[in-house]
Design an enzyme around this catalytic site. Sequence first.
Site, PDB file in Angstrom:
ATOM      1  N   GLY A  13       0.832  -1.213   0.000  1.00 52.51           N
ATOM      2  CA  GLY A  13       0.000   0.000   0.000  1.00 52.51           C
ATOM      3  C   GLY A  13       0.859   1.252   0.000  1.00 52.51           C
ATOM      4  O   GLY A  13       0.474   2.283   0.559  1.00 52.51           O
ATOM      5  N   ALA A  14       2.025   1.183  -0.647  1.00 51.83           N
ATOM      6  CA  ALA A  14       3.023   2.248  -0.542  1.00 51.83           C
ATOM      7  C   ALA A  14       2.613   3.548  -1.216  1.00 51.83           C
ATOM      8  O   ALA A  14       3.207   4.596  -0.953  1.00 51.83           O
ATOM      9  CB  ALA A  14       4.353   1.768  -1.135  1.00 51.83           C
ATOM     10  N   GLY A  16      -0.595   4.654  -1.071  1.00 52.66           N
ATOM     11  CA  GLY A  16      -1.857   5.034  -0.452  1.00 52.66           C
ATOM     12  C   GLY A  16      -1.734   6.239   0.466  1.00 52.66           C
ATOM     13  O   GLY A  16      -0.643   6.775   0.701  1.00 52.66           O
ATOM     14  N   LYS A  20       1.531   8.034   2.330  1.00 53.52           N
ATOM     15  CA  LYS A  20       1.871   9.412   1.973  1.00 53.52           C
ATOM     16  C   LYS A  20       1.924  10.326   3.187  1.00 53.52           C
ATOM     17  O   LYS A  20       2.864  11.117   3.342  1.00 53.52           O
ATOM     18  CB  LYS A  20       0.835   9.933   0.969  1.00 53.52           C
ATOM     19  CG  LYS A  20       1.104  11.346   0.472  1.00 53.52           C
ATOM     20  CD  LYS A  20       0.053  11.738  -0.559  1.00 53.52           C
ATOM     21  CE  LYS A  20       0.318  13.139  -1.094  1.00 53.52           C
ATOM     22  NZ  LYS A  20      -0.686  13.538  -2.121  1.00 53.52           N
ATOM     23  N   ASP A 230     -14.950   1.440  14.191  1.00 56.56           N
ATOM     24  CA  ASP A 230     -13.826   2.251  13.718  1.00 56.56           C
ATOM     25  C   ASP A 230     -12.982   2.786  14.872  1.00 56.56           C
ATOM     26  O   ASP A 230     -11.756   2.839  14.760  1.00 56.56           O
ATOM     27  CB  ASP A 230     -14.351   3.428  12.889  1.00 56.56           C
ATOM     28  CG  ASP A 230     -13.225   4.275  12.315  1.00 56.56           C
ATOM     29  OD1 ASP A 230     -12.301   3.702  11.719  1.00 56.56           O
ATOM     30  OD2 ASP A 230     -13.278   5.507  12.467  1.00 56.56           O
ATOM     31  N   HIS A 235      -8.916   1.765  19.308  1.00 59.23           N
ATOM     32  CA  HIS A 235      -8.270   2.848  20.045  1.00 59.23           C
ATOM     33  C   HIS A 235      -8.814   2.989  21.466  1.00 59.23           C
ATOM     34  O   HIS A 235      -8.050   3.048  22.441  1.00 59.23           O
ATOM     35  CB  HIS A 235      -8.455   4.183  19.319  1.00 59.23           C
ATOM     36  CG  HIS A 235      -7.958   4.181  17.912  1.00 59.23           C
ATOM     37  ND1 HIS A 235      -6.848   3.460  17.505  1.00 59.23           N
ATOM     38  CD2 HIS A 235      -8.394   4.824  16.805  1.00 59.23           C
ATOM     39  CE1 HIS A 235      -6.635   3.666  16.222  1.00 59.23           C
ATOM     40  NE2 HIS A 235      -7.561   4.484  15.776  1.00 59.23           N
ATOM     41  N   LYS A 329     -17.979  11.847  15.095  1.00 59.44           N
ATOM     42  CA  LYS A 329     -17.551  12.749  14.030  1.00 59.44           C
ATOM     43  C   LYS A 329     -18.393  14.022  14.061  1.00 59.44           C
ATOM     44  O   LYS A 329     -19.506  14.030  14.577  1.00 59.44           O
ATOM     45  CB  LYS A 329     -17.683  12.070  12.668  1.00 59.44           C
ATOM     46  CG  LYS A 329     -16.618  10.991  12.420  1.00 59.44           C
ATOM     47  CD  LYS A 329     -16.663  10.482  10.994  1.00 59.44           C
ATOM     48  CE  LYS A 329     -15.519   9.540  10.704  1.00 59.44           C
ATOM     49  NZ  LYS A 329     -14.196  10.198  10.782  1.00 59.44           N
TER      50      LYS A 329
END
Length: 480
Positions: A13-14, A16, A20, A230, A235, A329
Amino acid sequence: MSRFVADRLLLFGATGDLSKRMLIPSLCALDAEGLLDPGIEIIGTARSDMSDAEFRNFARESLEQFLPAERRGSMATFLNRLTYQALDASQTEGFDALAQKVGKTDHGLAIFLSTAPSLFEPTIEGLKACGLARDNTRIALEKPLGTDLASSREINDAVAGAFPEDRIFRIDHYLGKETVQNLLALRFANALFEPLWNASHVDHVQITVAETVGLESRVAYYDDSGALRDMVQNHMLQLLALVAMEPPVRYGATEVRDEKVKVLRSLRAVGPEEVVTGQYRSGAIAGKAVPGYDDELGKDSATETFVAIKAHLDCWRWKGVPFYLRTGKRLPNRTTEIVVQFKPVPHSIFSGRGAKTVPNRLVIGIQPSEDIQLSLMAKVPGLDRDGLRLRPVPLDIAMPEAFSGPQRRIAYERLLLDLIEGDQTLFVRRDEVEAQWDWIDKVRALWEEQGLEPKTYTAGSWGPSAAIALAERDGVTWHE
């Protein structure tokens, strides 16, 4: 545990977004500080057809956008470490060319797997077929690791078919944050806190992970996932485990993760009155109008963008202490924090003088700022002719100020370095993941059984009013 230092790093996934924004900048920052072995080679792979030079240009652009100039060091030296091999991970045939690009791995290979969950199994099979799943190879897995306990086990079984547990590094990037790691130091390196860190002295704990953003580029993934899977499943439950765990025998991967598993297994199944879900509607964030979830999505959806849960741990230390979890969110502020609310003093000697005491509160800020604040009672200066006055006084520790030398790091810097060097302490073990999914599956089963639908809330608010009532029924106010 295998602790060889890898001299090859293979990034799936370099090209993606994660690579980045986080991975390439993290690796460059480590290289600039001399923390990467001078001989390490970094190979990127993804579907995109790129040459080595084109991949280096991609990396340069990401560094210029996401890494401060003072942290880049000799960027040209770092970029020369990078090579690239295009790969369709769903097709086993392409893996032989990838293995040739990686070259000899006599000193060790570290693999970072950041792909769609549907590609996990074919990728593992491809690595086995081309000979890259060797005894000196370790692999890091980026979430999501399944959508429930059954699918998580399926992924874990596939990975375990090629790699033993001591060479599997499951990532939760929150564990790479400096303040999260400092939570253990705060608890276990200070005689002040640990004797009070229990049901006798703590009234409740709050954990909040609030986001101001909406769907952004995660439309398809998020609508299939929702806030519970999610954020809460990984987390928030990891933060809860670090807050609630017993002191480990030593600071080591096995010992720390053993104690976290005990916490996760002690989570009591929630009742219908202990959970609130919500979905945002149009509103305003920082004075700017934003659309509702269904408008962003382009269709009606029953996916929750907000969850509040009152959780309990059935264990000796925390019996009767509620843990309030809240995430969502399009909330007013971007913040991640842990609040430990202590109980009031057993008897106030100042009540006869008209002075009121307020219980101590410890606030551990994780993002956007990393800080620790302890609220203490103090006397207001004066002659007290009109009565004694007390008020809470914050004792603040801002991490960048307390440690002015080190740069503020990207969480992935620590995790990538630990992957290369083989330290699993800040990675999640299989039994942790499965204990988390077991509890989350029970919450989702409750929703289905009760027919619970997300309540609406206005973007820019702190979620549905029912979430406020969830805490206020117990005389608790959310920290905002």
